[in-house]
Scaffold this active site. Structure first.
Site, short mmCIF file in Angstrom:
data_model
loop_
_atom_site.label_atom_id
_atom_site.label_comp_id
_atom_site.label_asym_id
_atom_site.label_seq_id
_atom_site.Cartn_x
_atom_site.Cartn_y
_atom_site.Cartn_z
N PHE A 139 0.84 -1.19 0.00
CA PHE A 139 0.00 0.00 0.00
C PHE A 139 0.88 1.25 0.00
CE2 PHE A 139 -2.72 3.28 1.65
CZ PHE A 139 -4.02 2.94 1.28
N GLY A 142 -2.56 4.50 -1.92
CA GLY A 142 -3.94 4.03 -1.92
C GLY A 142 -4.76 4.63 -3.04
N THR A 220 3.16 0.67 -10.95
CA THR A 220 2.03 0.79 -11.89
C THR A 220 2.41 1.45 -13.21
OG1 THR A 220 1.40 2.95 -11.00
CG2 THR A 220 0.39 1.02 -9.97
N ARG A 415 -14.75 15.40 -8.69
CA ARG A 415 -15.50 14.14 -8.67
C ARG A 415 -16.23 13.96 -7.35
NH1 ARG A 415 -12.66 8.30 -8.88
NH2 ARG A 415 -11.48 9.33 -7.22
N TYR A 476 -7.23 9.98 -23.02
CA TYR A 476 -7.72 9.94 -21.65
C TYR A 476 -9.19 10.38 -21.67
CZ TYR A 476 -7.51 10.59 -16.57
OH TYR A 476 -7.70 10.50 -15.21
#
Lengths: 555, 555
Positions: A139, A142, A220, A415, A476
């Site tokens: 982690f 996150g 990632t 968001r 994107y």
């Protein structure tokens, strides 16, 4: 690196457990956005997250003996089993993650959170976990948006989140070689602040920069907003230190080598399934002496795409380069509203609910940014401007570039404000070669609009090109739509349609979000059956007990 | 791409079986080199290669049934078992390879040579070989200098050289994306010629360019003389098609991806141990409109190194950049003699036999080259010149750059001429970060001089820096010495000392020559025990019968 994120402006950076950033940085949905959405037929339906004490958690299953063994390694103050710690390490930051958290569903919470102090403690935890068959979820920040923090949970096996926050040191800085050792747990702003003390910068600034970590960037294959100038994170990595269940692994003796396959590239993108990256040796640069951000309007997305190709193929890339399509331009994501000022792009709002830009001919917004030594930056800006002007671009007012820069980390806050109003917002991305880009764009857009439109959710599908390469670029997509009765199910269907469209058009299933669990269905198409077999073989070698992120990346 | 190699100037390019290039391109050792070596105490001892019919070969062991099965796949005209074919596929082109061939030792010759027509035939050969346990040695240009063509020969298992010469097509050219499909068997000049018909160029020009192939470039992570401008070959690869014993594998859907580890990077440098690369999709560029080559003199190697670092760290790399140390400058390798003209650098010749440059203060030779669009090339040349002049460099006469370019593929021909005189010449290379480079240089140099000097071989050890990166560069050493009674043994000892010195100084054991069998002893130090374990696991997955290059890369 000047920090411009909202969290930076408000002191505390501890994020809310149900969303992005600190509560102090949250703002209600701007009226102009509210009005635009209403005109598009996307209904607001205010919904607050449940209070923390109403979140539903499974009982913690870590055996006492295991907990004590973990405490022996990291110290008892660094093993947490209380609810808030578990909730804060439950899932990542995809919209479906947030919808579940906001509804009080923390069913995927780990049984404990463990915070090792250093590489050796990580090694010891992995040895213990292998012996006791405890599932370990590395982690960092996150911030996964692909289910990368929600591994399979084999029956009866406890799950521990291995939080790397304490691995936050800047190690050796080699000014002559332009490299620095960065602890895996360093968040973006802290890494930049520590490097700035040496007059240096990493230049890696993804949307998640405020919370994402060095280790996560590497695990990632993150790519930042300034990747056209600084490079993707994988291009910035010159060395890696990794703790695996079977021992330590260090790689990177030279800028480049022919000593067999480049195994750094096997760990970059390994998503915690092969080992825990504890330190990255990264390329660093002098802090930029000069920064320029400019806004442009190009006649349309196709023209803009061709202009970007001309720049990239001619080795004339700006440091930042972002071209919004017509819908994103109108939707205002390309140029956020200025505080106290009018919205930059409310448009004439004749959207149908499936295409905000229908009938609009206002062109497309393009942002270019330049960072570096003053003469080089100014010359590059002039060269790029020459290409853009010759190609029909029009320079916007002087505030357009800085406006974008000011709002560059704003999307996840927006968001949260949308979710507060019961409005769904999510992103997905891909990349392809220049020749495939138009069909890739059209295919993914049609798939998203088709799937969400069929569910009567009035989707707005926006897109921008960023991350330029000589041979292609990324796309994107941002989707805003009504939630309907089953937003998670609706999004799953739309995402599946989009993933299939990406594969059909020859793009990559993810340019910088990683595989996690969400992109696993398309991994075979991406890397072939043999690719999947190879990843499994590597996994068996490094993690024979299968404790690391089961089901993530490798099924 | 203007071809400047000697082979190109003489018509036939079929190389001699015992050395480099066609016989018509061979020239005797220039008198000035001969004189220089004599003064250094390196004795000439003329030695011709044995005639072809006196070469000693083991009996061909391919069973008739296997030969017939291979002929069924590729056609009987494409399976060769005659002596010359076997000898021409015996070993690579290291100096010890040549010494053994010249002496008539073809003990490592394959039992047969098979030339498949396409990817599917390669697949079929690998399936057959897996079933019959035939060892397969993928063969491109045959130019390995690290034992990459001399795998272990398990008892009773026949060995087949899989020559990819017929996979020589230019496939789809995607001008918009700037990519082209190149058959693995294409040699450097042919690939450039085919691309030039489309106005394009690969720009990958290693020393071995005249004979090495696209597949070999990929399998060994080749790096060309113009890597500072065009990139290493691994950076030019956007896609790969590979035939493995367990099936086909295609990779590369986008310029970059976060869909897990970059598995292209596992095949780049895999040296034929995991599969046979049959096609590369490579980045291509427009043919350069303007080419500039310049020669410089810098005060000393340390100053020159610092200047190169300044250029590389400041993103100011020329397309070609090569800095010779004092010894290489005096030795003349930095500037070959002009035909009919005086030697460029005979020096005052006070060498001791261990350091040609002792007592000389003539500075170091630097070559810079620029290729591309005219204005960009001229501006870059001017910018670099500014840095060099400010740093104490002095511009040489206008012929200095073109002289280097004319002789850029000359070294292996010169080696043949030296071997004809019984004089040993070989190269080795490494790379490191800028901060490690001075100690790496000193350590390797001392190891080579120490080992060969102790054997009374009067070594001359020359070095140049090339292949610039922001964080470091490569060091390329050329050794010339007497052969003594056991040149192969003496070189093995020197190479071992150099390899140990490289590891001790923190460099990579090879920057662009690959691992083969020669660098295997240092692979553990380079990639760690876990790295070796991972390579073995990948090998078992893709080549379960262990037919591909046993002992190469993976023990």
């Amino acid at each position: 690196m000047t920090s411009t994120g909202q969290a930076r402006r408000t002191g505390s950076t501890e994020p809310v457990w149900w969303g992005w950033g600190p509560a102090s940085a949250h703002e209600p949905l701007p009226d102009e956005v509210r009005g635009l959405l209403a005109r598009l037929g996307i209904p607001a339906r205010p919904t607050a997250p449940v209070p923390l004490d109403q979140v539903r958690l499974p009982p913690a299953r870590l055996p006492v003996v295991a907990r004590e063994a973990l405490a022996t390694i990291v110290g008892s103050g660094h093993v947490h089993t209380h609810d808030e710690a578990r909730i804060r390490h439950c899932r990542g930051r995809s919209t479906t993650d947030l919808l579940r958290l906001r509804a009080g569903d923390a069913g995927a919470a780990p049984d404990a959170v463990v915070l090792p102090a250093d590489h050796d403690e990580v090694l010891a935890v992995l040895r213990l976990a292998s012996r006791e068959r405890i599932v370990v979820v590395p982690f960092g920040g996150g911030t996964s948006v692909v289910g990368g923090l929600e591994p399979a949970r084999p029956a009866e096996r406890p799950v521990v989140a291995l939080d790397l926050a304490r691995l936050d040191a800047l190690g050796r800085v080699d000014r002559e070689s332009g490299t620095a050792e960065l602890g895996a747990g360093l968040r973006g702003p802290r890494a930049e602040a520590l490097l700035a003390e040496h007059g240096l910068s990493l230049g890696h600034v993804p949307q998640s920069w405020e919370y994402a970590t060095i280790g996560g960037f590497a695990a990632t294959r993150s790519s930042g907003q300034a990747s056209a100038g600084y490079g993707r994170f994988d291009e910035l990595v010159v060395g890696l230190r990794v703790a695996t269940p079977v021992g330590s692994w260090e790689l990177g003796r030279a800028p480049a080598s022919a000593a067999g396959p480049d195994l750094r590239e096997l760990l970059l993108g390994s998503e915690g399934a092969f080992g825990v990256i504890t330190q990255v040796v990264a390329r660093v640069r002098p802090l930029p002496a000069r920064r320029i951000f400019e806004g442009w309007s190009v006649p349309d997305f196709a023209t803009g795409t061709r202009l970007l190709r001309t720049l990239a193929a001619g080795d004339l890339r700006p440091t930042v380069c972002r071209l919004s399509d017509e819908t994103e331009t109108v939707g205002g994501l390309a140029r956020p509203p200025r505080p106290g000022g009018p919205a930059a792009a409310t448009g004439s709002g004749s959207g149908t609910g499936t295409d905000l830009a229908d009938g609009l001919t206002g062109g497309c917004h393009l942002v270019t940014g330049y960072e570096g030594a003053a003469p080089a930056v100014e010359r590059r800006a002039a060269e790029v401007a020459g290409v853009l002007l010759a190609g029909g671009a029009r320079r916007l007012d002087a505030a357009a570039g800085p406006d974008w820069e000011r709002g560059r980390f704003r999307a996840p806050y927006l968001r949260d404000a949308l979710l507060d109003q019961g409005i769904f917002a999510e992103t997905l991305e891909t990349a392809g070669f220049w020749a495939t880009l138009p069909a890739l764009y059209a295919g993914v857009r049609a798939a998203l609009i088709g799937s969400l439109g069929a569910a009567q959710l009035s989707p707005v599908v926006m897109c921008h090109i960023s991350h330029l390469y000589a041979t292609g670029a990324s796309l994107y997509f941002t989707v805003v739509c009504a939630q309907g009765v089953d937003p998670i199910g609706s999004w799953r269907a739309a995402k599946t349609a989009a993933g299939d469209a990406i594969v059909a058009a020859g793009g990559t299933i993810t340019h910088h979000h990683a595989v996690g669990t969400e992109h696993r269905p398309w991994l075979d198409a991406e890397i072939g059956g043999l690719g999947v077999d190879v990843l499994r073989a590597v996994k068996r070698t490094l993690d024979p007990a299968g404790i690391l992120n089961p089901g993530i990346l490798v099924a």
